[in-house]
Design a protein around this motif. Structure first.
Motif, short mmCIF file in Angstrom:
data_model
loop_
_atom_site.label_atom_id
_atom_site.label_comp_id
_atom_site.label_asym_id
_atom_site.label_seq_id
_atom_site.Cartn_x
_atom_site.Cartn_y
_atom_site.Cartn_z
N ASP A 80 0.83 -1.20 0.00
CA ASP A 80 0.00 0.00 0.00
C ASP A 80 0.87 1.26 0.00
O ASP A 80 1.93 1.29 0.63
CB ASP A 80 -0.91 0.02 1.24
N LEU A 81 0.39 2.28 -0.70
CA LEU A 81 1.08 3.56 -0.64
C LEU A 81 0.95 4.14 0.76
O LEU A 81 -0.06 3.94 1.43
CB LEU A 81 0.51 4.54 -1.65
N PRO A 82 1.94 4.88 1.22
CA PRO A 82 1.87 5.50 2.55
C PRO A 82 0.70 6.48 2.63
O PRO A 82 0.20 6.97 1.60
CB PRO A 82 3.21 6.24 2.67
N LEU A 116 -1.14 7.46 -6.51
CA LEU A 116 -0.45 7.36 -7.79
C LEU A 116 -0.95 8.44 -8.74
O LEU A 116 -2.13 8.80 -8.75
CB LEU A 116 -0.69 5.99 -8.43
N GLY A 117 -0.03 8.95 -9.55
CA GLY A 117 -0.40 9.87 -10.60
C GLY A 117 -0.67 9.14 -11.90
O GLY A 117 -1.16 8.01 -11.89
N ASP A 118 -0.30 9.76 -13.02
CA ASP A 118 -0.59 9.15 -14.32
C ASP A 118 0.65 9.03 -15.19
O ASP A 118 0.57 9.07 -16.42
CB ASP A 118 -1.67 9.95 -15.06
N TRP A 154 0.40 14.10 -3.32
CA TRP A 154 0.59 14.04 -1.87
C TRP A 154 -0.40 14.97 -1.17
O TRP A 154 -0.40 16.18 -1.40
CB TRP A 154 2.02 14.43 -1.51
N THR A 155 -1.26 14.41 -0.33
CA THR A 155 -2.22 15.13 0.53
C THR A 155 -3.03 16.20 -0.21
O THR A 155 -3.44 17.18 0.40
CB THR A 155 -1.50 15.80 1.71
N GLU A 174 10.17 15.22 4.73
CA GLU A 174 10.35 14.48 5.97
C GLU A 174 9.61 13.14 5.91
O GLU A 174 10.12 12.11 6.34
CB GLU A 174 9.87 15.30 7.17
N GLN A 175 8.39 13.15 5.37
CA GLN A 175 7.66 11.89 5.24
C GLN A 175 8.34 10.97 4.23
O GLN A 175 8.44 9.76 4.44
CB GLN A 175 6.21 12.14 4.81
#
Length: 309
Positions: free
Chosen positions: A184-186, A191-193, A236-237, A289-290
Motif C-alpha cells: 500500500d502507498l503511505p 499514484l499519478g498518471d 501528496w495530501t 520528511e515523510q
C-alpha cells in the motif's frame, strides 16, 4: 522563485550562521559577468530578483539563496569551421599537413579570438537551507547542477559540508511494489498518471508512460517481466504533485492551485515572494520528511540540532 525540482542535501553539522553573517560570506563570491576571455562565471545573486539587494532572504527560520551562472556560447561547429580555415591556409602556404597537436593549438587560438565576441546565456539555481531540519533543498534537475551549487557554497563558507541522504530502503524497489499493488502507498500518497520502467542491465529496455492509467494491464505486464520503476508520478495530501525518481530527485513539483491562488491576492511583489517562500518551504519540508521516513534515511543525530540563527 517557485521550485520545480527538489534535490535534498543533508548538512553534516548544525548550521549556526545567522542571515547577516551568511550575507557576508556570500558577498565575497557575488556574481560578476564574464570577462572578455572568460568561458563562464558563477556567483551569488539576490533570490528576490533584479530589484533585490540582499543575497540571503530569511523567513520562518529558513534561508533562501540563489546562484547565477553565465556562459559564453561558442558552438563546436563554429570553432571547427574557423580551425579548418586556418589549417587550410597553413597547408596551402607551407605545403605540409597540419597535425593534431597543431590543430589543438589552433583551436585554443580560435577560442581566444572568438570569446570577446561570443553571446552569453545565464541560468540560476536557487536553494533554501532549513537549519531546524538539518538539510538544504536545491531546485536542480540534475545531480551535477546541484553539486555545482554545493561547491560554490563550500567555497563561500569555510568548512561547509553537505551530502545526499543515505537511505536504508531502495526507492526504486519500494515504488515498484506500490505500482504492482504488492504494498500500500503511505498515508497521504496517491499514484499519478506517469511512470518510467527500466529493465536490468546497461542494454535493458525503457518504457515511459504519460497521461496513462497506471493500473492498466500493460503496465502490470512490464512489471511481471521484471522491469522496475525508475520514475513515478505521485500526488501528496492533495497539496502537491510531482514525479519521484529512484535517485530521490523530485521533479516537476507543483503545489495545489488553491494554495497558489491565495498568494495572488496581494499587489506587493516582495510580500508575495515572501509568502510564496514560506508556504513553499513549509510544504516541502513536511513532504520531504515523510519521504525520508518511507525510505528509512540514516540521519546523524547532530543534524537534528536547531541552529542559533
Amino acid at each position: 522563485m517557485f521550485f520545480k525540482n527538489l534535490q535534498l542535501y543533508r548538512l553534516t553539522k548544525p548550521f549556526h550562521i545567522s542571515p547577516r553573517d551568511l550575507e557576508t560570506h556570500l558577498s565575497a563570491l557575488a556574481f560578476k559577468p564574464c570577462g572578455r576571455v572568460d568561458l563562464s562565471s558563477t556567483g551569488w545573486v539576490s533570490p528576490l530578483g533584479r530589484q533585490g539587494r540582499v543575497l540571503v532572504h530569511a523567513a520562518q527560520g529558513r534561508l533562501l539563496l540563489c546562484a547565477q551562472k553565465e556562459e559564453k556560447i561558442l558552438p563546436a561547429a563554429v570553432i571547427k569551421e574557423f580551425v579548418d580555415h586556418k589549417a587550410e591556409e597553413i597547408e596551402a602556404q607551407q605545403g605540409r599537413k597540419v597535425r593534431r597537436k597543431e590543430r589543438d593549438a589552433l583551436r585554443d587560438e580560435v577560442m581566444q579570438d572568438l570569446l570577446p565576441r561570443a553571446f552569453t546565456r545565464s541560468s540560476q539555481t536557487c536553494a533554501y537551507i532549513s537549519p531546524e531540519k538539518g538539510w538544504m533543498v536545491i531546485d536542480a534537475a540534475s545531480a551535477k547542477k546541484a553539486e555545482d551549487f554545493v561547491d560554490l557554497l563550500r567555497r563561500s563558507i569555510d568548512g561547509f559540508q553537505a551530502h545526499p541522504p543515505v537511505l536504508q530502503g531502495n526507492p526504486g524497489a519500494i515504488m515498484t511494489r506500490w505500482l504492482a499493488g504488492e504494498e500500500d502507498l503511505p498515508a497521504g500518497f496517491e499514484l499519478g498518471d506517469e511512470c518510467e520502467l527500466v529493465e536490468a542491465g546497461e542494454e535493458g529496455g525503457i518504457v515511459r508512460c504519460k497521461r496513462h492509467d497506471l493500473a492498466a494491464s500493460e503496465i502490470m505486464s512490464h512489471l511481471q517481466a521484471g522491469k522496475q520503476v525508475s520514475r513515478l508520478a505521485l500526488n501528496w495530501t492533495d497539496h502537491l504533485s510531482c514525479v519521484l525518481g529512484d535517485d530521490l530527485l523530485v521533479r516537476r513539483v507543483r503545489l495545489d492551485d488553491v494554495l497558489r491562488d491565495e498568494l495572488e491576492k496581494t499587489d506587493d511583489a516582495a510580500a508575495e515572494l515572501d509568502a510564496m517562500f514560506v508556504l513553499m518551504s513549509l510544504e516541502f519540508d513536511a513532504f520531504l520528511e515523510q519521504l525520508l521516513g518511507i525510505f528509512s534515511e540514516q540521519v546523524p543525530d547532530t543534524t537534528r540540532l536547531v541552529a542559533n540563527a
